[in-house]
Design a protein around this motif. Structure first.
Motif, PDB file in Angstrom:
ATOM      1  N   UNK A  28      -7.837   6.304  -1.566  1.00  0.00           N
ATOM      2  CA  UNK A  28      -6.806   6.195  -0.535  1.00  0.00           C
ATOM      3  C   UNK A  28      -7.013   4.985   0.355  1.00  0.00           C
ATOM      4  N   UNK A  29      -8.247   4.748   0.749  1.00  0.00           N
ATOM      5  CA  UNK A  29      -8.543   3.580   1.586  1.00  0.00           C
ATOM      6  C   UNK A  29      -8.247   2.283   0.840  1.00  0.00           C
ATOM      7  N   UNK A  30      -8.649   2.225  -0.431  1.00  0.00           N
ATOM      8  CA  UNK A  30      -8.395   1.026  -1.232  1.00  0.00           C
ATOM      9  C   UNK A  30      -6.896   0.758  -1.374  1.00  0.00           C
ATOM     10  N   UNK A  75      -9.046   3.017 -10.436  1.00  0.00           N
ATOM     11  CA  UNK A  75      -8.253   4.178 -10.011  1.00  0.00           C
ATOM     12  C   UNK A  75      -7.146   3.714  -9.070  1.00  0.00           C
ATOM     13  N   UNK A  76      -7.487   2.837  -8.126  1.00  0.00           N
ATOM     14  CA  UNK A  76      -6.478   2.316  -7.190  1.00  0.00           C
ATOM     15  C   UNK A  76      -5.370   1.587  -7.948  1.00  0.00           C
ATOM     16  N   UNK A  77      -5.741   0.791  -8.956  1.00  0.00           N
ATOM     17  CA  UNK A  77      -4.727   0.106  -9.775  1.00  0.00           C
ATOM     18  C   UNK A  77      -3.774   1.117 -10.400  1.00  0.00           C
ATOM     19  N   UNK A  78      -4.322   2.194 -10.926  1.00  0.00           N
ATOM     20  CA  UNK A  78      -3.489   3.205 -11.597  1.00  0.00           C
ATOM     21  C   UNK A  78      -2.618   3.969 -10.610  1.00  0.00           C
ATOM     22  N   UNK A  79      -3.130   4.187  -9.409  1.00  0.00           N
ATOM     23  CA  UNK A  79      -2.311   4.824  -8.372  1.00  0.00           C
ATOM     24  C   UNK A  79      -1.125   3.932  -8.036  1.00  0.00           C
ATOM     25  N   UNK A  80      -1.389   2.645  -7.844  1.00  0.00           N
ATOM     26  CA  UNK A  80      -0.298   1.706  -7.545  1.00  0.00           C
ATOM     27  C   UNK A  80       0.729   1.696  -8.673  1.00  0.00           C
ATOM     28  N   UNK A 103       0.732  -4.675  -5.390  1.00  0.00           N
ATOM     29  CA  UNK A 103      -0.228  -4.734  -4.281  1.00  0.00           C
ATOM     30  C   UNK A 103       0.363  -5.195  -2.959  1.00  0.00           C
ATOM     31  N   UNK A 104       1.540  -5.811  -2.960  1.00  0.00           N
ATOM     32  CA  UNK A 104       2.173  -6.252  -1.709  1.00  0.00           C
ATOM     33  C   UNK A 104       2.872  -5.106  -0.998  1.00  0.00           C
ATOM     34  N   UNK A 105       2.972  -3.948  -1.687  1.00  0.00           N
ATOM     35  CA  UNK A 105       3.659  -2.812  -1.084  1.00  0.00           C
ATOM     36  C   UNK A 105       5.097  -2.693  -1.511  1.00  0.00           C
ATOM     37  N   UNK A 106       5.623  -3.758  -2.116  1.00  0.00           N
ATOM     38  CA  UNK A 106       7.011  -3.749  -2.579  1.00  0.00           C
ATOM     39  C   UNK A 106       7.108  -2.932  -3.860  1.00  0.00           C
ATOM     40  N   UNK A 107       8.266  -2.333  -4.094  1.00  0.00           N
ATOM     41  CA  UNK A 107       8.446  -1.669  -5.380  1.00  0.00           C
ATOM     42  C   UNK A 107       8.214  -2.677  -6.505  1.00  0.00           C
ATOM     43  N   UNK A 108       7.491  -2.234  -7.535  1.00  0.00           N
ATOM     44  CA  UNK A 108       7.195  -3.116  -8.657  1.00  0.00           C
ATOM     45  C   UNK A 108       8.489  -3.446  -9.391  1.00  0.00           C
ATOM     46  N   UNK A 109       8.589  -4.685  -9.827  1.00  0.00           N
ATOM     47  CA  UNK A 109       9.754  -5.116 -10.589  1.00  0.00           C
ATOM     48  C   UNK A 109       9.496  -4.847 -12.058  1.00  0.00           C
TER      49      UNK A 109
END
Length: 181
Positions: free
Chosen positions: A20-22, A160-165, A172-178
């Protein structure tokens, strides 16, 4: 418009806090941890609440901090307390609050991850047996609320963080992935 939220669910020791922190750091979002929020709200540690007031008092405080986190006006990553899914109202709130990702780990590995169980009042006794029992009780509820499941065994926290995103459809910018075409 409701701000985006990612909720991490799973057993104690599955990596919700670290992940969660990552994820929150990568996205530039707020981060909330149910157990830490309970302690901040009550001024007592989780073991103190269990010892002095019982599990029911902890579960009530857990529901209150979950509702507060889900009412946040900011994009937020929420590490949901492991047992929050036991309450039907909490499950409904979790499902409605944002994208839910279950970080799944086998009971034996969970028992290893929590070490001596210090600070975890439900782990008094054989940790492998307790984890297996708790997971058997909670797994159907995690599955009910989860939009995605990540088996974290063998993955680094960054993986794990990559897979959550990815599961949340976020770059990683917070924007919905294109979507790529």
């Amino acid at each position: 418009m409701t701000p985006p939220r990612i909720l991490l669910v799973g057993m104690m020791g599955c990596g919700k806090t670290t992940t969660g922190r990552l994820v929150a750091r990568r996205l530039g979002w707020d981060y909330r941890d149910s157990d830490a929020d309970v302690e901040a709200r009550t001024g007592r540690t989780v073991p103190e609440i269990f010892a002095d007031h019982g599990e029911a008092a902890f579960r009530q405080a857990e529901a209150e901090v979950l509702a507060t986190a889900c009412a946040s006006e900011e994009p937020t990553v929420i590490a949901v307390a492991g047992g929050a899914v036991l309450n039907e109202d909490n499950r409904k709130l979790i499902r409605e609050c944002g994208t839910v990702v279950w970080l799944r780990v086998e009971p034996q590995r969970l028992a290893e991850r929590v070490g001596d169980g210090a600070g975890r009042p439900l782990l008094d006794g054989d940790k492998r047996e307790i984890m297996a029992r708790l997971l058997a009780e909670r797994a159907p509820h995690y599955a009910e609320v989860a939009d995605a499941v990540i088996d974290v065994e063998g993955l680094t926290p960054d993986q794990v963080a990559d897979r959550v995103l990815d599961a949340a459809g976020r770059s990683p910018s917070g924007e919905p992935a294109t979507p790529s075409r």
